[in-house]
Motif scaffolding. Structure first.
Motif, PDB file in Angstrom:
ATOM      1  N   PRO A  52       2.910  -8.300  39.481  1.00  0.00           N
ATOM      2  CA  PRO A  52       3.707  -7.284  38.815  1.00  0.00           C
ATOM      3  C   PRO A  52       3.127  -6.885  37.403  1.00  0.00           C
ATOM      4  O   PRO A  52       2.251  -7.572  36.742  1.00  0.00           O
ATOM      5  N   ARG A  53       3.530  -5.801  37.046  1.00  0.00           N
ATOM      6  CA  ARG A  53       3.377  -5.398  35.682  1.00  0.00           C
ATOM      7  C   ARG A  53       4.022  -6.093  34.887  1.00  0.00           C
ATOM      8  O   ARG A  53       4.985  -6.721  35.155  1.00  0.00           O
ATOM      9  N   ALA A  54       3.417  -6.433  33.650  1.00  0.00           N
ATOM     10  CA  ALA A  54       4.070  -7.395  32.481  1.00  0.00           C
ATOM     11  C   ALA A  54       5.594  -7.286  32.303  1.00  0.00           C
ATOM     12  O   ALA A  54       6.192  -8.149  32.052  1.00  0.00           O
ATOM     13  N   TRP A  55       6.097  -5.963  32.477  1.00  0.00           N
ATOM     14  CA  TRP A  55       7.561  -5.492  31.851  1.00  0.00           C
ATOM     15  C   TRP A  55       8.539  -5.847  33.067  1.00  0.00           C
ATOM     16  O   TRP A  55       9.538  -5.742  32.789  1.00  0.00           O
ATOM     17  N   VAL A  56       8.076  -6.233  34.272  1.00  0.00           N
ATOM     18  CA  VAL A  56       8.823  -6.673  35.416  1.00  0.00           C
ATOM     19  C   VAL A  56       9.346  -8.314  35.685  1.00  0.00           C
ATOM     20  O   VAL A  56       8.349  -9.047  35.540  1.00  0.00           O
ATOM     21  N   PRO A  57      10.393  -8.488  35.287  1.00  0.00           N
ATOM     22  CA  PRO A  57      11.063 -10.034  35.218  1.00  0.00           C
ATOM     23  C   PRO A  57      10.868 -10.688  36.689  1.00  0.00           C
ATOM     24  O   PRO A  57      11.186 -10.111  37.750  1.00  0.00           O
ATOM     25  N   ILE A  58      10.157 -11.863  36.659  1.00  0.00           N
ATOM     26  CA  ILE A  58       9.704 -12.683  37.678  1.00  0.00           C
ATOM     27  C   ILE A  58      10.945 -12.935  38.619  1.00  0.00           C
ATOM     28  O   ILE A  58      10.746 -12.709  39.813  1.00  0.00           O
ATOM     29  N   ALA A  59      12.019 -13.373  38.053  1.00  0.00           N
ATOM     30  CA  ALA A  59      13.287 -13.601  38.831  1.00  0.00           C
ATOM     31  C   ALA A  59      13.707 -12.491  39.735  1.00  0.00           C
ATOM     32  O   ALA A  59      13.940 -12.664  41.014  1.00  0.00           O
ATOM     33  N   LEU A  60      13.657 -11.376  39.126  1.00  0.00           N
ATOM     34  CA  LEU A  60      14.013 -10.033  39.732  1.00  0.00           C
ATOM     35  C   LEU A  60      13.205  -9.822  40.926  1.00  0.00           C
ATOM     36  O   LEU A  60      13.421  -9.709  42.126  1.00  0.00           O
ATOM     37  N   ILE A  61      11.938 -10.195  40.816  1.00  0.00           N
ATOM     38  CA  ILE A  61      10.790  -9.813  41.846  1.00  0.00           C
ATOM     39  C   ILE A  61      11.056 -10.912  43.170  1.00  0.00           C
ATOM     40  O   ILE A  61      11.140 -10.589  44.010  1.00  0.00           O
ATOM     41  N   GLU A  62      11.193 -12.059  42.622  1.00  0.00           N
ATOM     42  CA  GLU A  62      11.344 -13.013  43.648  1.00  0.00           C
ATOM     43  C   GLU A  62      12.879 -12.941  44.534  1.00  0.00           C
ATOM     44  O   GLU A  62      12.548 -12.864  45.869  1.00  0.00           O
ATOM     45  N   GLY A  63      13.652 -12.345  44.021  1.00  0.00           N
ATOM     46  CA  GLY A  63      15.113 -12.085  44.549  1.00  0.00           C
ATOM     47  C   GLY A  63      14.753 -10.827  45.472  1.00  0.00           C
ATOM     48  O   GLY A  63      15.283 -10.953  46.706  1.00  0.00           O
ATOM     49  N   ASN A  64      14.473  -9.983  45.044  1.00  0.00           N
ATOM     50  CA  ASN A  64      14.130  -8.553  45.777  1.00  0.00           C
ATOM     51  C   ASN A  64      13.184  -9.012  46.879  1.00  0.00           C
ATOM     52  O   ASN A  64      13.415  -8.414  48.152  1.00  0.00           O
ATOM     53  N   VAL A  65      11.879  -9.828  46.581  1.00  0.00           N
ATOM     54  CA  VAL A  65      11.006 -10.095  47.932  1.00  0.00           C
ATOM     55  C   VAL A  65      11.824 -10.814  48.927  1.00  0.00           C
ATOM     56  O   VAL A  65      11.832 -10.605  49.859  1.00  0.00           O
ATOM     57  N   ALA A  66      12.435 -11.749  48.489  1.00  0.00           N
ATOM     58  CA  ALA A  66      13.187 -12.634  49.623  1.00  0.00           C
ATOM     59  C   ALA A  66      14.196 -11.566  50.239  1.00  0.00           C
ATOM     60  O   ALA A  66      14.330 -11.727  51.506  1.00  0.00           O
ATOM     61  N   ARG A  67      14.921 -10.924  49.447  1.00  0.00           N
ATOM     62  CA  ARG A  67      16.068 -10.082  50.208  1.00  0.00           C
ATOM     63  C   ARG A  67      15.376  -9.035  51.201  1.00  0.00           C
ATOM     64  O   ARG A  67      15.778  -9.097  52.394  1.00  0.00           O
ATOM     65  N   THR A  68      14.539  -8.341  50.702  1.00  0.00           N
ATOM     66  CA  THR A  68      13.675  -7.504  51.535  1.00  0.00           C
ATOM     67  C   THR A  68      13.158  -7.982  52.876  1.00  0.00           C
ATOM     68  O   THR A  68      13.077  -7.706  53.807  1.00  0.00           O
TER      69      THR A  68
END
Length: 101
Positions: A52-68
């Motif tokens: 991710p780019r530095a400004w993207v929260p990791i928790a948000l990414i994990e949740g979105n990747v799992a949902r997608t």
């Protein structure tokens, strides 16, 4: 061994968006001898690498990747069932066969 079985890959790579790096692969492998006579079995695996780019929260990414990922797997299942490529689907304890459709 399972790694020596023929397979087909679908690769993906982001060309923009919230990631500095995003690439992955869906791999489909037939599993001979793993289904009842007259039926086929397949292994579907998914692998992704992302940065991710530095400004993207990791928790948000994990949740979105799992949902997608879950949504993608359901879409693949639905497509295979619609094409008549499988004869049985189990979904939340419910079993559906070609005869029931």
């Amino acid at each position: 061994s399972i790694s020596s079985l023929p397979h087909r890959d679908i690769t993906m790579k982001a060309v923009g968006g919230d990631f500095r790096h995003y690439q992955g692969v869906w791999r489909m492998q037939s599993l001979p001898g793993c289904a009842p006579p007259g039926h086929t079995a397949m292994r579907l695996t998914y692998s992704v690498e992302l940065s991710p780019r530095a400004w993207v929260p990791i928790a948000l990414i994990e949740g979105n990747v799992a949902r997608t990922l879950g949504e993608n797997l359901e879409a693949i299942r639905d497509f295979v069932v619609e094409q008549g490529e499988c004869c049985q689907v189990e979904d939340e304890g419910r079993e559906e066969s070609d005869e029931a459709r």
